[in-house]
Design a protein around this motif. Structure first.
Motif, mmCIF file in Angstrom:
data_model
loop_
_atom_site.group_PDB
_atom_site.id
_atom_site.type_symbol
_atom_site.label_atom_id
_atom_site.label_comp_id
_atom_site.label_asym_id
_atom_site.label_seq_id
_atom_site.Cartn_x
_atom_site.Cartn_y
_atom_site.Cartn_z
ATOM 1 N N GLU A 41 6.936 11.337 -0.073
ATOM 2 C CA GLU A 41 6.747 11.800 1.312
ATOM 3 C C GLU A 41 8.073 12.155 1.975
ATOM 4 O O GLU A 41 8.158 13.104 2.746
ATOM 5 C CB GLU A 41 6.061 10.695 2.121
ATOM 6 N N GLU A 42 9.083 11.353 1.688
ATOM 7 C CA GLU A 42 10.372 11.561 2.372
ATOM 8 C C GLU A 42 11.317 12.407 1.511
ATOM 9 O O GLU A 42 11.212 12.393 0.291
ATOM 10 C CB GLU A 42 11.067 10.215 2.603
ATOM 11 N N ASP A 43 12.242 13.053 2.195
ATOM 12 C CA ASP A 43 13.295 13.792 1.487
ATOM 13 C C ASP A 43 14.353 12.774 1.036
ATOM 14 O O ASP A 43 14.935 12.084 1.865
ATOM 15 C CB ASP A 43 13.904 14.809 2.460
ATOM 16 N N ILE A 44 14.574 12.700 -0.272
ATOM 17 C CA ILE A 44 15.486 11.655 -0.758
ATOM 18 C C ILE A 44 16.828 12.221 -1.230
ATOM 19 O O ILE A 44 17.631 11.505 -1.818
ATOM 20 C CB ILE A 44 14.835 10.833 -1.897
ATOM 21 N N THR A 45 17.046 13.509 -0.970
ATOM 22 C CA THR A 45 18.229 14.148 -1.562
ATOM 23 C C THR A 45 19.564 13.496 -1.171
ATOM 24 O O THR A 45 20.505 13.530 -1.944
ATOM 25 C CB THR A 45 18.291 15.668 -1.252
ATOM 26 N N SER A 51 0.827 -1.220 0.000
ATOM 27 C CA SER A 51 0.000 0.000 0.000
ATOM 28 C C SER A 51 0.859 1.268 0.000
ATOM 29 O O SER A 51 0.471 2.273 -0.606
ATOM 30 C CB SER A 51 -0.965 0.002 1.181
ATOM 31 N N ASN A 52 2.022 1.232 0.638
ATOM 32 C CA ASN A 52 2.904 2.413 0.603
ATOM 33 C C ASN A 52 3.334 2.721 -0.827
ATOM 34 O O ASN A 52 3.346 3.873 -1.250
ATOM 35 C CB ASN A 52 4.188 2.160 1.404
ATOM 36 N N HIS A 53 3.704 1.667 -1.535
ATOM 37 C CA HIS A 53 4.127 1.867 -2.925
ATOM 38 C C HIS A 53 2.956 2.424 -3.744
ATOM 39 O O HIS A 53 3.112 3.396 -4.482
ATOM 40 C CB HIS A 53 4.639 0.571 -3.546
ATOM 41 N N GLU A 54 1.784 1.819 -3.604
ATOM 42 C CA GLU A 54 0.641 2.235 -4.426
ATOM 43 C C GLU A 54 0.283 3.698 -4.163
ATOM 44 O O GLU A 54 0.053 4.457 -5.107
ATOM 45 C CB GLU A 54 -0.564 1.333 -4.155
ATOM 46 N N ARG A 55 0.278 4.078 -2.896
ATOM 47 C CA ARG A 55 -0.067 5.469 -2.563
ATOM 48 C C ARG A 55 0.959 6.437 -3.153
ATOM 49 O O ARG A 55 0.628 7.437 -3.775
ATOM 50 C CB ARG A 55 -0.121 5.610 -1.036
ATOM 51 N N ARG A 56 2.227 6.091 -2.994
ATOM 52 C CA ARG A 56 3.297 6.971 -3.503
ATOM 53 C C ARG A 56 3.253 7.053 -5.025
ATOM 54 O O ARG A 56 3.503 8.106 -5.627
ATOM 55 C CB ARG A 56 4.656 6.465 -3.032
ATOM 56 N N CYS A 57 2.929 5.940 -5.615
ATOM 57 C CA CYS A 57 2.856 5.870 -7.065
ATOM 58 C C CYS A 57 1.739 6.794 -7.579
ATOM 59 O O CYS A 57 1.882 7.478 -8.595
ATOM 60 C CB CYS A 57 2.547 4.408 -7.381
ATOM 61 N N TRP A 77 4.331 -0.369 -16.381
ATOM 62 C CA TRP A 77 5.679 0.208 -16.353
ATOM 63 C C TRP A 77 5.774 1.500 -15.545
ATOM 64 O O TRP A 77 6.807 1.780 -14.941
ATOM 65 C CB TRP A 77 6.223 0.401 -17.774
ATOM 66 N N ILE A 78 4.706 2.286 -15.522
ATOM 67 C CA ILE A 78 4.737 3.520 -14.708
ATOM 68 C C ILE A 78 4.800 3.114 -13.239
ATOM 69 O O ILE A 78 5.580 3.652 -12.444
ATOM 70 C CB ILE A 78 3.469 4.377 -14.993
ATOM 71 N N ASP A 79 3.989 2.136 -12.920
ATOM 72 C CA ASP A 79 3.943 1.580 -11.571
ATOM 73 C C ASP A 79 5.325 1.004 -11.201
ATOM 74 O O ASP A 79 5.908 1.327 -10.150
ATOM 75 C CB ASP A 79 2.835 0.509 -11.622
ATOM 76 N N ALA A 80 5.894 0.201 -12.112
ATOM 77 C CA ALA A 80 7.144 -0.494 -11.802
ATOM 78 C C ALA A 80 8.325 0.471 -11.685
ATOM 79 O O ALA A 80 9.121 0.391 -10.747
ATOM 80 C CB ALA A 80 7.426 -1.540 -12.874
ATOM 81 N N LEU A 81 8.440 1.388 -12.637
ATOM 82 C CA LEU A 81 9.590 2.315 -12.602
ATOM 83 C C LEU A 81 9.561 3.175 -11.336
ATOM 84 O O LEU A 81 10.611 3.501 -10.771
ATOM 85 C CB LEU A 81 9.588 3.202 -13.849
ATOM 86 N N SER A 82 8.346 3.500 -10.899
ATOM 87 C CA SER A 82 8.237 4.342 -9.697
ATOM 88 C C SER A 82 8.848 3.672 -8.473
ATOM 89 O O SER A 82 9.159 4.344 -7.492
ATOM 90 C CB SER A 82 6.765 4.646 -9.393
ATOM 91 N N ASN A 83 9.002 2.352 -8.518
ATOM 92 C CA ASN A 83 9.488 1.656 -7.321
ATOM 93 C C ASN A 83 10.866 2.157 -6.873
ATOM 94 O O ASN A 83 11.202 2.122 -5.702
ATOM 95 C CB ASN A 83 9.513 0.136 -7.559
ATOM 96 N N TYR A 84 11.667 2.628 -7.846
ATOM 97 C CA TYR A 84 13.015 3.088 -7.474
ATOM 98 C C TYR A 84 12.923 4.316 -6.559
ATOM 99 O O TYR A 84 13.833 4.577 -5.777
ATOM 100 C CB TYR A 84 13.815 3.450 -8.729
ATOM 101 N N LEU A 85 11.814 5.052 -6.713
ATOM 102 C CA LEU A 85 11.598 6.224 -5.866
ATOM 103 C C LEU A 85 10.836 5.864 -4.599
ATOM 104 O O LEU A 85 11.181 6.317 -3.505
ATOM 105 C CB LEU A 85 10.793 7.276 -6.646
ATOM 106 N N THR A 86 9.799 5.031 -4.761
ATOM 107 C CA THR A 86 8.980 4.722 -3.578
ATOM 108 C C THR A 86 9.798 3.925 -2.552
ATOM 109 O O THR A 86 9.532 3.997 -1.367
ATOM 110 C CB THR A 86 7.686 3.956 -3.953
ATOM 111 N N ALA A 87 10.818 3.197 -3.040
ATOM 112 C CA ALA A 87 11.693 2.451 -2.119
ATOM 113 C C ALA A 87 12.320 3.406 -1.095
ATOM 114 O O ALA A 87 12.594 3.027 0.044
ATOM 115 C CB ALA A 87 12.797 1.751 -2.897
ATOM 116 N N LEU A 88 12.557 4.645 -1.516
ATOM 117 C CA LEU A 88 13.191 5.621 -0.619
ATOM 118 C C LEU A 88 12.149 6.468 0.124
ATOM 119 O O LEU A 88 12.503 7.382 0.865
ATOM 120 C CB LEU A 88 14.094 6.560 -1.428
ATOM 121 N N GLY A 89 10.868 6.179 -0.125
ATOM 122 C CA GLY A 89 9.820 6.924 0.567
ATOM 123 C C GLY A 89 9.318 8.136 -0.199
ATOM 124 O O GLY A 89 8.507 8.906 0.302
ATOM 125 N N TYR A 90 9.783 8.334 -1.414
ATOM 126 C CA TYR A 90 9.354 9.468 -2.226
ATOM 127 C C TYR A 90 7.875 9.331 -2.565
ATOM 128 O O TYR A 90 7.434 8.212 -2.833
ATOM 129 C CB TYR A 90 10.180 9.510 -3.523
#
Ligand code: MSP
Length: 474
Positions: A240-244, A97-103, A225-238
Motif C-alpha cells: 500500500e505504501e511507497d517504500i522507495t 490483520s495489516n500484515h495478513e492483508r498485505r501478504c 515462510w512466504i508469510d514470514a518473509l513478507s514481513n520485511y515488506l509489510t513492516a514498511l506498509g508494502y
C-alpha cells in the motif's frame, strides 16, 4: 542523511525466547546504533512468526486456543527485546490483520509464477521445511537440527517457480549485488541453489488451518515462510505504501540455519515483485550449549533471564557480541561468561573507570574538553564488513592499552609529588582516550558507555558502586 533499513529474523513463538534468539537482535542493534552515530536515519524491524504447524500443534498439546498461546508468547519476546535494549522502530506480528492483508496482496502479485500440483515428500515441522529425497537419505530420515523423523506429506499444494529465477539469483550472489556474509556461506548457498526445486508454498486447510488464507482459494493457507518473509515488506506498509525511501534493506540479519530461505526463496519473491534485492545478508552462527544447537525442540535452552539476572544487560551484550563469534558457532558456558565478566568487564573497564575517576576527584580535576568523536578507519572498516566481534575487540584493546598506560604514567606519583601541571596533562590524555574508546564501545554496550560519559563530564564523581562489581557467587 542516508536512510538505512535493517531487519531481524522473526522467531517462531512456540515457546519462550532463549539466548540464541538474542543474536539477530544484538547484531542488528549494534549496526543500527553505529549508523545512527554516523548520522544516518535508521529503521530497524523486529517481529514474531506466529503461524504454521509447529505452533498449532503446541497450542493443541497445551489445550489452549492458538490465539491465546501466541499472544502469551509474543509478550515474552517483546519483553525480551526490551530487556536487551534493542533500538527497533517497527514490530510485525504475522497474525496482525495489516500484515495478513498485505501478504495476500503480495501473493496476488506473485501469482503469475504460482501453480498448483500434487506434492509427495518429506517435511520437518521443526524447520517448517520440505526436504529433498537426497537430504532425506543423507540424514537417514531424521532432521539433524531437531532430531525428529521427517514426516511424509502427500497433498495438493501451490508451488512457486523458483526454477525461473535461479540464474538471476546466482548472478546477484556472485556479483555481490546481494552480498552474502560470511563468504563460505555464499558458496554453500550457490551449491544449494543448483539443487533447489520449485517450492511448495501452501498447505491444504484439511491439514493446517493456522495460516494466512490463500487469496481466492479457501482450501489452502500459505506456507509459513512466504508469510514470514513478507514481513520485511509489510513492516514498511508494502504494497500500500511507497517504500522507495527505505528499500532495499542495507542488511538483513539471520541465523545460518535460515539463510537458505533468505538467499533463495526471498530474492525470487523480490524479483517477481520488481523490487531491488537486499544489499547484504548477514548470516550469524549458532550459540551452542555443550556443542549442540540450542533449540526448544531439543530442550537444551539456556534461559536469557538467568543470564541477565546474574550481571545485567551490559554483561549480556558484552558476552554475546564479543565472545560469541559474529559468523561461526560458539559455545555458551557459564564458566566462559563469568570469566569474561570478572577478567574483562570488571578488571579492564570497571577498574579503569574507577581508578581514573577516583584520581580525578581526589585532585579536583575537571574534564572540560568538548570532544569531536570520530571512529578510527580500522574500526569503520570492521563495522562495514559486519565483523562486529572484531570491531569490539579493536575498541577493547584501547581499554587495555589505557590500563597499561596508567601503570606506566603513574598519575598517583605525580599527585604525591605535587606536579599538578603534569598530573592534569596526564589525566586529560587518559580521560580523552577513554572517552574515545567509550564512543567506539557505545553501539555494543550502550548502558555502560552512557554512564561512563556521565561520570567524566564536568565535575568527576567516581561511581559509589563500581560499574561491574565483582560480587559474583556461582
Ligand atoms: N520463524 C523463522 C524465521 C523467519 S524470518 C522471516 C525462524 N524462527 S526461529 O525462532 O527458529 O529462529 C529465529 C532466529 O533465531 C533465526 O535467525 C535463528 O537462526 C536464530 N536462532 C535460533 N536458535 C539459535 C541459536 N541457538 N543460536 C543463534 N541463533 C539462533 O527460524
Amino acid at each position: 542523511m542516508n536512510k538505512v533499513y535493517l531487519t531481524t529474523a522473526i522467531p517462531y513463538v512456540n515457546g519462550e525466547p532463549h539466548i540464541g534468539h538474542a543474536m539477530d537482535y544484538l547484531l542488528a542493534d549494534v549496526c543500527a546504533r553505529y549508523h545512527r552515530l554516523l548520522g544516518d536515519e535508521v529503521k530497524l524491524q523486529a517481529g514474531t512468526d506466529e503461524h504454521g504447524g509447529k505452533i498449532w500443534k503446541k497450542a493443541e498439546e497445551l489445550g489452549i486456543s492458538v490465539e491465546q498461546y501466541v499472544d502469551d508468547n509474543v509478550k515474552k519476546f517483546r519483553d525480551f527485546i526490551a530487556k536487551l535494549d534493542i533500538s527497533y522502530t517497527d514490530f510485525v506480528r504475522t497474525t496482525d490483520s495489516n500484515h495478513e492483508r498485505r501478504c495476500q496482496e503480495i501473493w496476488r502479485i506473485l501469482s503469475d509464477y504460482i501453480y498448483k500440483a500434487e506434492y509427495e515428500g518429506w517435511y520437518c515441522t521443526g524447520c517448517e521445511r520440505f526436504v529433498t529425497e537426497k537430504e532425506y537419505e543423507e540424514n537417514h530420515g531424521v532432521c539433524p537440527d531437531h532430531q525428529k523423523p521427517y514426516e511424509k506429506l502427500q497433498e495438493e499444494n501451490y508451488y512457486f517457480k523458483i526454477s525461473d529465477f535461479k540464474d538471476r539469483i546466482r548472478m546477484a550472489i556472485e556479483s555481490g549485488e546481494m552480498l552474502i556474509l560470511p563468504e563460505f556461506r555464499k558458496k554453500e548457498i550457490l551449491r544449494l541453489l543448483e539443487d533447489t526445486p520449485d517450492v511448495s508454498i501452501s498447505r491444504p486447510t484439511s491439514q493446517l488451518v493456522w495460516g494466512v488464507k490463500v487469496p481466492d482459494d479457501d482450501s489452502q493457507v500459505m506456507y509459513v515462510w512466504i508469510d514470514a518473509l513478507s514481513n520485511y515488506l509489510t513492516a514498511l506498509g508494502y504494497p500500500e505504501e511507497d517504500i522507495t525511501d527505505w528499500w532495499p534493506p542495507v542488511a538483513q540479519f539471520v541465523g545460518k540455519d535460515i539463510l537458505r530461505f533468505h538467499a533463495i526463496i526471498w530474492p525470487a519473491m523480490l524479483i517477481v515483485l520488481g523490487l531491488p534485492l537486499p544489499k547484504t545478508m548477514v548470516s550469524h552462527g549458532m550459540v551452542l550449549a555443550d556443542g549442540q544447537k540450542m533449540s526448544k525442540s531439543i530442550g537444551n535452552v539456556v534461559n536469557p533471564v538467568d543470564v541477565l539476572d546474574r550481571h545485567g544487560l551490559d554483561a549480556f551484550r558484552y558476552y554475546f557480541l564479543r565472545h560469541v563469534d559474529t559468523f561461526a558457532d560458539s559455545d555458551f558456558t557459564w564458566e566462559k561468561f563469568e570469566d569474561a565478566y570478572n577478567n574483562e568487564l570488571a578488571n579492564d573497564l570497571g577498574n579503569l573507570v574507577q581508578r581514573l575517576a577516583t584520581l580525578a576527584a581526589k585532585n579536583n580535576f575537571k574534564f572540560e574538553e568538548k570532544l569531536d568523536f570520530e571512529f578510527d578507519n580500522e574500526y569503520n572498516d570492521l563495522m562495514t564488513k559486519y565483523e562486529f566481534a572484531k570491531a569490539f575487540d579493536y575498541a577493547w584493546n584501547k581499554i587495555q592499552e589505557l590500563n597499561r598506560r596508567i601503570d606506566e604514567e603513574k598519575p598517583w606519583s605525580l599527585a604525591k609529588n605535587g606536579e599538578t601541571e603534569k598530573l592534569n596533562e596526564c589525566l586529560s590524555g587518559l580521560i580523552r582516550d577513554l572517552l574515545r574508546a567509550n564512543y567506539a564501545l557505545s553501539p555494543f554496550i550502550p548502558g555502560a558507555t552512557e554512564k561512563i560519559f556521565e561520570i567524566f563530564s564536568g565535575e568527576i564523581t567516581p561511581p559509589e558502586v563500581p560499574l561491574f562489581p565483582k560480587d559474583f557467587v556461582a
